[in-house]
Design an enzyme around this catalytic site. Structure first.
Site, PDB file in Angstrom:
ATOM      1  N   ARG A  65       0.837  -1.216   0.000  1.00 33.18           N
ATOM      2  CA  ARG A  65       0.000   0.000   0.000  1.00 33.18           C
ATOM      3  C   ARG A  65       0.865   1.256   0.000  1.00 33.18           C
ATOM      4  O   ARG A  65       0.550   2.241  -0.655  1.00 33.18           O
ATOM      5  CB  ARG A  65      -0.960   0.003   1.202  1.00 33.18           C
ATOM      6  CG  ARG A  65      -1.710   1.322   1.332  1.00 33.18           C
ATOM      7  CD  ARG A  65      -2.920   1.330   2.263  1.00 33.18           C
ATOM      8  NE  ARG A  65      -2.884   0.405   3.356  1.00 33.18           N
ATOM      9  CZ  ARG A  65      -2.159   0.548   4.480  1.00 33.18           C
ATOM     10  NH1 ARG A  65      -1.401   1.615   4.662  1.00 33.18           N
ATOM     11  NH2 ARG A  65      -2.199  -0.374   5.417  1.00 33.18           N
ATOM     12  N   TYR A 117     -16.742  17.080 -14.641  1.00 36.68           N
ATOM     13  CA  TYR A 117     -17.157  15.677 -14.709  1.00 36.68           C
ATOM     14  C   TYR A 117     -18.218  15.412 -13.624  1.00 36.68           C
ATOM     15  O   TYR A 117     -18.089  15.902 -12.498  1.00 36.68           O
ATOM     16  CB  TYR A 117     -15.917  14.796 -14.497  1.00 36.68           C
ATOM     17  CG  TYR A 117     -16.220  13.326 -14.417  1.00 36.68           C
ATOM     18  CD1 TYR A 117     -16.585  12.619 -15.561  1.00 36.68           C
ATOM     19  CD2 TYR A 117     -16.150  12.641 -13.209  1.00 36.68           C
ATOM     20  CE1 TYR A 117     -16.872  11.271 -15.488  1.00 36.68           C
ATOM     21  CE2 TYR A 117     -16.434  11.291 -13.138  1.00 36.68           C
ATOM     22  CZ  TYR A 117     -16.798  10.610 -14.279  1.00 36.68           C
ATOM     23  OH  TYR A 117     -17.083   9.280 -14.202  1.00 36.68           O
ATOM     24  N   ASP A 188      -8.002  19.089 -14.511  1.00 36.01           N
ATOM     25  CA  ASP A 188      -8.347  17.723 -14.906  1.00 36.01           C
ATOM     26  C   ASP A 188      -8.081  17.633 -16.411  1.00 36.01           C
ATOM     27  O   ASP A 188      -8.788  18.231 -17.222  1.00 36.01           O
ATOM     28  CB  ASP A 188      -9.813  17.437 -14.578  1.00 36.01           C
ATOM     29  CG  ASP A 188     -10.209  15.991 -14.884  1.00 36.01           C
ATOM     30  OD1 ASP A 188      -9.561  15.380 -15.763  1.00 36.01           O
ATOM     31  OD2 ASP A 188     -11.165  15.494 -14.269  1.00 36.01           O
ATOM     32  N   LYS A 213      -9.135   6.448 -18.899  1.00 39.40           N
ATOM     33  CA  LYS A 213      -9.462   6.910 -20.246  1.00 39.40           C
ATOM     34  C   LYS A 213      -8.229   6.820 -21.158  1.00 39.40           C
ATOM     35  O   LYS A 213      -7.762   5.739 -21.409  1.00 39.40           O
ATOM     36  CB  LYS A 213     -10.041   8.322 -20.165  1.00 39.40           C
ATOM     37  CG  LYS A 213     -11.061   8.533 -19.014  1.00 39.40           C
ATOM     38  CD  LYS A 213     -12.311   7.697 -19.139  1.00 39.40           C
ATOM     39  CE  LYS A 213     -13.153   7.654 -17.855  1.00 39.40           C
ATOM     40  NZ  LYS A 213     -13.457   8.942 -17.240  1.00 39.40           N
TER      41      LYS A 213
HETATM   42  C1  LIG Z   1     -13.894   9.434 -15.949  1.00 38.53           C
HETATM   43  C2  LIG Z   1     -13.498  10.777 -15.484  1.00 38.53           C
HETATM   44  C3  LIG Z   1     -13.214  11.028 -14.128  1.00 38.53           C
HETATM   45  C4  LIG Z   1     -13.354   9.958 -13.066  1.00 38.53           C
HETATM   46  O1  LIG Z   1     -12.445   8.929 -13.239  1.00 38.53           O
HETATM   47  P1  LIG Z   1     -12.722   7.399 -12.773  1.00 38.53           P
HETATM   48  O2  LIG Z   1     -11.450   6.743 -13.147  1.00 38.53           O
HETATM   49  O3  LIG Z   1     -13.922   6.917 -13.537  1.00 38.53           O
HETATM   50  O4  LIG Z   1     -12.988   7.450 -11.307  1.00 38.53           O
HETATM   51  C5  LIG Z   1     -12.794  12.302 -13.767  1.00 38.53           C
HETATM   52  N1  LIG Z   1     -12.706  13.295 -14.681  1.00 38.53           N
HETATM   53  C6  LIG Z   1     -12.996  13.099 -15.979  1.00 38.53           C
HETATM   54  C7  LIG Z   1     -12.887  14.238 -16.938  1.00 38.53           C
HETATM   55  C8  LIG Z   1     -13.411  11.843 -16.426  1.00 38.53           C
HETATM   56  O5  LIG Z   1     -13.704  11.652 -17.714  1.00 38.53           O
END
Ligand SMILES: *Cc1c(COP(=O)(O)O)cnc(C)c1O
Length: 418
Positions: A65, A117, A188, A213
């Protein structure tokens, strides 16, 4: 810092910061195994590491961890690609957001762009408040940031491009104001990936990703990361990473690292494909508007030229279809290559209807104020052949709009989409 992130480095093969993106993607954090010479790192599944005497572990690791080799290597690669001194990996993009918000003292205030998001919005409005952090949302942060800042403001949260309307924020403009007040700026960067945009180069203090993603890119890992330069942030966030324990598994780190090695190839191809699709949509009589930052008609095209590599638009776009929600639904069901599904950034193309899927939780009036109408379709362009994607979109538009009209008359049931 060594680029391999490994205790026993192989200096002649380690890339340096002078190397370009593709070289760093393939080599940063990828040491050869010092014992066997294996070119690809083994997956270190062990949860614990032996110590030779009390408090003296054999290598760098004690308990998984706190740190493990696969996570360290992945973090090293992310730091290199985001031009950061440090990077940390988390169990999801959402866990990354949560840990950054958890790092703030009770009573802190955050200013965020409005169309963040959905999960980020949910955390800001329904979780952060429980530990005394309040968030103010702004639809035009560049214009009103100075007014929204209070004595307790500690963080500005930006998403550029926004989801699903692909509007852009000038990171440098917002960061300049924030820094006058000693406030940190988080970006982000999930929608573009580090290949297209490096927010730290434009003045941001922390860049976050849903690794789920583009970075992993193969729709088979849930993971997140944050990258930054400050040593103090490293200490604080690494403490929380271990204390809260929302960490990715070694196997997921290994998979995401494998995906990251081809990020430059995938991001280029996805962006090229999205450009072709956006132009086809713009030329179609069945489409009322297209949101894509790669088009010269995009209202924030100047920001894209300043912030994105070669002015690239990325792989994401959205458009409004003629014929309302029914036509939008039919479009998503009529495509043959684009799969109707949430998420984005994988090698395969996806389509979805934000008003009924990813953004269904937002009240209609609020949604529409942000441009998320019932007839808005979002596309994630993958790395298939662009000509095939354009063909798929054109024929789905015909089926959705033209067949819908015909189905009101004699041709009920055309292609099953009536
Ligand atoms: C999918 C996404 C998140 C969240 O990520 P997870 O891996 O699904 O928890 C945050 N910001 C954006 C822009 C996203 O597309």
């Amino acid at each position: 810092m060594t680029f391999s992130g490994h205790p026993i480095d192989t200096p002649p093969r380690a890339p340096s910061p002078i190397h370009r993106f593709g070289t760093l993607a393939v080599h940063a954090g990828s040491p050869h195994d010092p014992v066997t010479g294996a070119v690809i790192e083994p997956i270190s599944l062990s949860t614990t590491y032996a110590q030779t005497s009390v408090g003296k572990p054999v290598g760098l690791y004690e308990y998984t961890r706190s740190a493990n080799p696969n996570r360290t290597n992945f973090e090293t690669a992310i730091a290199a690609l985001e031009h950061a001194r440090h990077a940390l990996a988390f169990a999801s993009g959402s866990a990354t957001t949560a840990i950054i918000l958890q790092s703030l003292a009770a009573g802190s205030h955050v200013v965020s762009v409005s169309d963040v998001y959905g999960g980020t919005h949910r955390y800001f409005t329904q979780v952060a408040s429980a530990h005394g952090v309040t968030v103010t949302f702004s639809p035009s942060i560049e214009l009103d940031i100075a007014e929204l800042i209070r004595a307790e403001t500690k963080l500005i949260w930006i998403e550029s491009p926004s989801n699903p309307t692909l509007s852009l924020v000038d990171i440098r403009a917002v960061s300049s104001v924030a820094h006058q007040h000693g406030i940190l700026v988080v970006v982000d960067n999930t929608f573009l990936s580090p290949y297209v945009q490096n927010p730290l180069d434009h003045g941001a203090d922390i860049v976050v990703h849903s690794v789920t993603k583009y970075i992993n890119g193969h729709s088979d890992v849930l993971m997140g990361c944050a990258a930054f330069n400050s040593d103090a942030l490293k200490t604080r966030l690494a403490f929380l990473q271990n204390a809260i324990g929302a960490v990715p598994s070694p196997f997921d780190c290994w998979l995401a690292h494998r995906g990251l090695k081809t990020l430059h190839l995938r991001a280029r191809e996805a962006s090229r494909n999205a450009n072709m699709v956006a132009e086809a949509l713009q030329a179609s009589p069945h489409v009322t508007s297209v949101n894509y930052p790669g088009l010269s008609s995009h209202p924030h095209r100047m920001i894209a030229l300043k912030q994105h590599r070669d002015g690239m638009g990325g792989g994401m776009l959205s458009f409004r279809i003629k014929g309302g929600k029914k036509a939008a639904e039919r479009f998503c069901e009529a495509t043959q290559i684009f799969t109707l599904a949430e998420s984005l950034g994988g090698v395969e193309s996806l389509c979805e209807l934000p008003s009924s899927m990813t953004h269904a939780g937002i009240p209609k009036a609020q949604r529409e104020a942000a441009g998320v109408f019932d007839d808005l379709v979002r596309l994630s362009c993958g790395v298939e052949d662009g000509v095939d994607l354009v063909q798929d979109v054109r024929s789905a538009l015909e089926k959705a709009v033209v067949a819908a009209k015909l189905s009101n008359g004699a041709f009920n049931g055309v292609n099953g989409y009536a």
